[in-house]
Design a protein around this motif. Structure first.
Motif, PDB file in Angstrom:
ATOM      1  N   LEU A  66      74.576  34.480   1.586  1.00  0.00           N
ATOM      2  CA  LEU A  66      73.861  35.756   1.550  1.00  0.00           C
ATOM      3  C   LEU A  66      74.663  36.846   0.839  1.00  0.00           C
ATOM      4  CD1 LEU A  66      72.317  35.867   5.140  1.00  0.00           C
ATOM      5  CD2 LEU A  66      71.402  34.840   3.051  1.00  0.00           C
ATOM      6  N   ASP A  67      75.987  36.726   0.852  1.00  0.00           N
ATOM      7  CA  ASP A  67      76.840  37.722   0.192  1.00  0.00           C
ATOM      8  C   ASP A  67      77.111  37.402  -1.279  1.00  0.00           C
ATOM      9  OD1 ASP A  67      77.139  39.336   2.436  1.00  0.00           O
ATOM     10  OD2 ASP A  67      78.875  38.214   3.176  1.00  0.00           O
ATOM     11  N   ASP A  68      76.656  36.237  -1.727  1.00  0.00           N
ATOM     12  CA  ASP A  68      76.906  35.813  -3.113  1.00  0.00           C
ATOM     13  C   ASP A  68      76.058  36.669  -4.056  1.00  0.00           C
ATOM     14  OD1 ASP A  68      76.997  34.516  -5.600  1.00  0.00           O
ATOM     15  OD2 ASP A  68      77.260  32.551  -4.657  1.00  0.00           O
ATOM     16  N   PRO A  69      76.673  37.436  -4.949  1.00  0.00           N
ATOM     17  CA  PRO A  69      75.895  38.318  -5.840  1.00  0.00           C
ATOM     18  C   PRO A  69      75.046  37.572  -6.854  1.00  0.00           C
ATOM     19  CG  PRO A  69      78.211  38.313  -6.462  1.00  0.00           C
ATOM     20  CD  PRO A  69      78.127  37.568  -5.173  1.00  0.00           C
ATOM     21  N   ASP A  70      75.334  36.294  -7.089  1.00  0.00           N
ATOM     22  CA  ASP A  70      74.566  35.522  -8.064  1.00  0.00           C
ATOM     23  C   ASP A  70      73.282  34.934  -7.468  1.00  0.00           C
ATOM     24  OD1 ASP A  70      76.434  35.953 -10.106  1.00  0.00           O
ATOM     25  OD2 ASP A  70      77.659  34.251  -9.445  1.00  0.00           O
ATOM     26  N   VAL A  71      73.153  34.959  -6.159  1.00  0.00           N
ATOM     27  CA  VAL A  71      71.983  34.385  -5.491  1.00  0.00           C
ATOM     28  C   VAL A  71      70.858  35.417  -5.462  1.00  0.00           C
ATOM     29  CG1 VAL A  71      71.086  33.532  -3.298  1.00  0.00           C
ATOM     30  CG2 VAL A  71      73.334  32.772  -4.101  1.00  0.00           C
ATOM     31  N   ASP A  72      69.725  35.060  -6.061  1.00  0.00           N
ATOM     32  CA  ASP A  72      68.538  35.929  -6.043  1.00  0.00           C
ATOM     33  C   ASP A  72      67.692  35.722  -4.794  1.00  0.00           C
ATOM     34  OD1 ASP A  72      68.972  36.943  -8.721  1.00  0.00           O
ATOM     35  OD2 ASP A  72      68.199  35.027  -9.471  1.00  0.00           O
ATOM     36  N   ALA A  73      67.600  34.475  -4.358  1.00  0.00           N
ATOM     37  CA  ALA A  73      66.708  34.111  -3.266  1.00  0.00           C
ATOM     38  C   ALA A  73      67.328  32.965  -2.490  1.00  0.00           C
ATOM     39  CB  ALA A  73      65.341  33.693  -3.813  1.00  0.00           C
ATOM     40  N   VAL A  74      66.892  32.805  -1.248  1.00  0.00           N
ATOM     41  CA  VAL A  74      67.419  31.716  -0.438  1.00  0.00           C
ATOM     42  C   VAL A  74      66.289  30.871   0.121  1.00  0.00           C
ATOM     43  CG1 VAL A  74      69.552  32.892   0.183  1.00  0.00           C
ATOM     44  CG2 VAL A  74      67.543  33.173   1.645  1.00  0.00           C
ATOM     45  N   TYR A  75      66.578  29.579   0.219  1.00  0.00           N
ATOM     46  CA  TYR A  75      65.725  28.673   0.980  1.00  0.00           C
ATOM     47  C   TYR A  75      66.413  28.454   2.313  1.00  0.00           C
ATOM     48  CZ  TYR A  75      63.780  24.381   2.822  1.00  0.00           C
ATOM     49  OH  TYR A  75      63.225  23.463   3.662  1.00  0.00           O
ATOM     50  N   MET A  76      65.676  28.669   3.422  1.00  0.00           N
ATOM     51  CA  MET A  76      66.276  28.658   4.753  1.00  0.00           C
ATOM     52  C   MET A  76      65.551  27.676   5.654  1.00  0.00           C
ATOM     53  SD  MET A  76      67.080  32.013   7.126  1.00  0.00           S
ATOM     54  CE  MET A  76      68.158  32.713   5.871  1.00  0.00           C
ATOM     55  N   PRO A  77      66.142  26.492   5.895  1.00  0.00           N
ATOM     56  CA  PRO A  77      65.528  25.490   6.769  1.00  0.00           C
ATOM     57  C   PRO A  77      66.181  25.426   8.151  1.00  0.00           C
ATOM     58  CG  PRO A  77      67.170  24.447   5.408  1.00  0.00           C
ATOM     59  CD  PRO A  77      67.266  25.933   5.129  1.00  0.00           C
ATOM     60  N   LEU A  78      66.759  26.529   8.612  1.00  0.00           N
ATOM     61  CA  LEU A  78      67.459  26.549   9.889  1.00  0.00           C
ATOM     62  C   LEU A  78      66.471  26.348  11.048  1.00  0.00           C
ATOM     63  CD1 LEU A  78      69.800  29.614   9.240  1.00  0.00           C
ATOM     64  CD2 LEU A  78      70.329  27.186   8.948  1.00  0.00           C
ATOM     65  N   PRO A  79      66.970  25.943  12.221  1.00  0.00           N
ATOM     66  CA  PRO A  79      66.095  25.859  13.397  1.00  0.00           C
ATOM     67  C   PRO A  79      65.384  27.189  13.649  1.00  0.00           C
ATOM     68  CG  PRO A  79      68.204  24.816  13.851  1.00  0.00           C
ATOM     69  CD  PRO A  79      68.341  25.486  12.516  1.00  0.00           C
ATOM     70  N   THR A  80      64.162  27.111  14.136  1.00  0.00           N
ATOM     71  CA  THR A  80      63.338  28.309  14.308  1.00  0.00           C
ATOM     72  C   THR A  80      64.028  29.368  15.165  1.00  0.00           C
ATOM     73  OG1 THR A  80      61.391  26.897  14.159  1.00  0.00           O
ATOM     74  CG2 THR A  80      61.052  29.119  15.000  1.00  0.00           C
ATOM     75  N   GLY A  81      64.770  28.946  16.175  1.00  0.00           N
ATOM     76  CA  GLY A  81      65.447  29.889  17.042  1.00  0.00           C
ATOM     77  C   GLY A  81      66.493  30.735  16.335  1.00  0.00           C
TER      78      GLY A  81
END
Length: 360
Positions: A66-81
């Motif tokens: 999340l702190d990476d300045p080169d990342v525009d967007a994230v895919y997040m498959p973490l547990p719902t909780g």
């Protein structure tokens, strides 16, 4: 000139990330920029096992992605909780968000996530892949044709699979602190979405869970069913379960036509998908068979449906990043409506199978 591709960071190396990392690679307007897990070793192993480019950054934590300045967007498959913590964190860092479903454990959590996305100008989309299959567009054309389908009367949806003993004991979807909605949040999400899709996302007036829901020892739903009703007389039912044979059926019935398909979530074949369209069928003279039966409509796809999902998500992000556009509100609205029905079914079960009125 085409806009540059969107740099996506993967937050978490869940099994579904294998499929979506392939989709990001296949989509023409995205690239995998970074992978983060709870350890650098796990992230590096995921990158190696899935053939990610050598340029992919390996991060030892979710925060690092999340702190990476080169990342525009994230895919997040973490547990719902974990969604409310990390999805809000992503939005506050201005990272656009492709978030696995369900978005939260209840609509209150979802509203917190959506507010964070809206206030930070962030696009959010849930990971319901079949919505992006071209077959879905073709099916909607049939349902929208009054001369063939007529007026919608009922929708019936079913998603079940027989989980093995290890799954029922150890999978995150049966753990109350990780994915406490169980089969309702996992399989039921797809059923509810299919119903809402068929009725153009018009919320029902009432929801009634049907008796017979099954729970594990921790109180997580393993199987349940529900009925939905609209003021104009439309009705719908669905059944979802971790305890029955693999089935992905959807039936939509109108005054003139009927739509059937048996693979609405994951098509039998990746490159094409079919559905059955029946228009005013008739029996033969002796009523020993059908004189006019359904036709089969087959739709080819240039990319797998998950890659089409990524492509659409990145198109919206490109519009924001390079054209000064605003986030598309359709997708968060659809997600929230799906959650409203999830909450209503859960509330009906918890109240002893009482009718619940849906408030938008």
């Amino acid at each position: 000139m085409a806009a540059p591709p969107i740099n996506i960071g993967i937050v978490g190396c869940a099994d579904i990330s294998r499929k979506i990392s392939r989709a990001i690679t296949l989509s023409p307007n995205s690239t995998i920029c970074a992978v983060g897990s709870r350890s650098a070793e796990k992230a590096a192993r995921f990158a190696a096992d899935n053939g990610l480019p050598d340029s992919t950054k390996i991060h030892p934590s979710y925060d690092a992605v999340l702190d990476d300045p080169d990342v525009d967007a994230v895919y997040m498959p973490l547990p719902t909780g974990l969604h409310i913590k990390w999805a809000v964190a992503a939005a506050r860092r201005k990272k656009h968000l492709l978030l696995e479903k369900p978005l939260g454990l209840n609509v209150r959590e979802v509203d917190t996530i959506l507010e964070a996305c809206e206030s930070n100008g962030v696009q959010i989309m849930d990971g319901t892949m079949w919505m992006h299959n071209p077959r879905t567009t073709k099916m909607k054309e049939f349902l929208s044709d009054p001369s063939e389908f007529g007026n919608l009367k009922s929708v019936h949806s079913c998603f079940t699979f027989a989980a093995d003993e290890d799954y029922l004991k150890n999978n995150i979807r049966v753990k109350p602190d990780l994915d406490g909605l169980g089969a309702l949040g996992d399989a039921g999400w797809y059923c509810i979405r299919s119903i809402l899709w068929a009725v153009d996302f018009d919320l029902p007036k009432t929801v009634l869970a049907l008796r017979g829901a099954v729970f594990n020892a921790a109180g997580v739903i393993l199987s349940c069913s529900a009925a939905l009703s609209w003021e104009d007389g439309k009705v719908a039912t669905f059944h979802c379960s971790f305890l029955a044979n693999l089935t992905m059926d959807m039936t939509v019935i109108g005054t003139k036509g009927t739509l059937h398909l048996h693979d609405f979530i994951i098509p039998f074949e990746e490159a094409k998908a079919s559905f059955s369209a029946s228009v005013e069928p008739e029996f033969n003279d002796l009523v020993t068979g059908w004189a006019r039966g359904p036709r089969v409509v087959t739709v080819a796809t240039e990319l797998p449906q998950e890659a089409l999902m990524v492509r659409e998500f990145c198109r919206l992000v490109q519009r924001i990043k390079y054209e000064g556009g605003r986030p598309e509100k359709k997708w968060p609205s659809i997600s929230r409506k799906t959650h409203l029905i999830l909450d209503a079914v859960k509330a009906s079960i918890e109240s002893g199978y009482q009718t619940v009125h849906v408030a938008g």
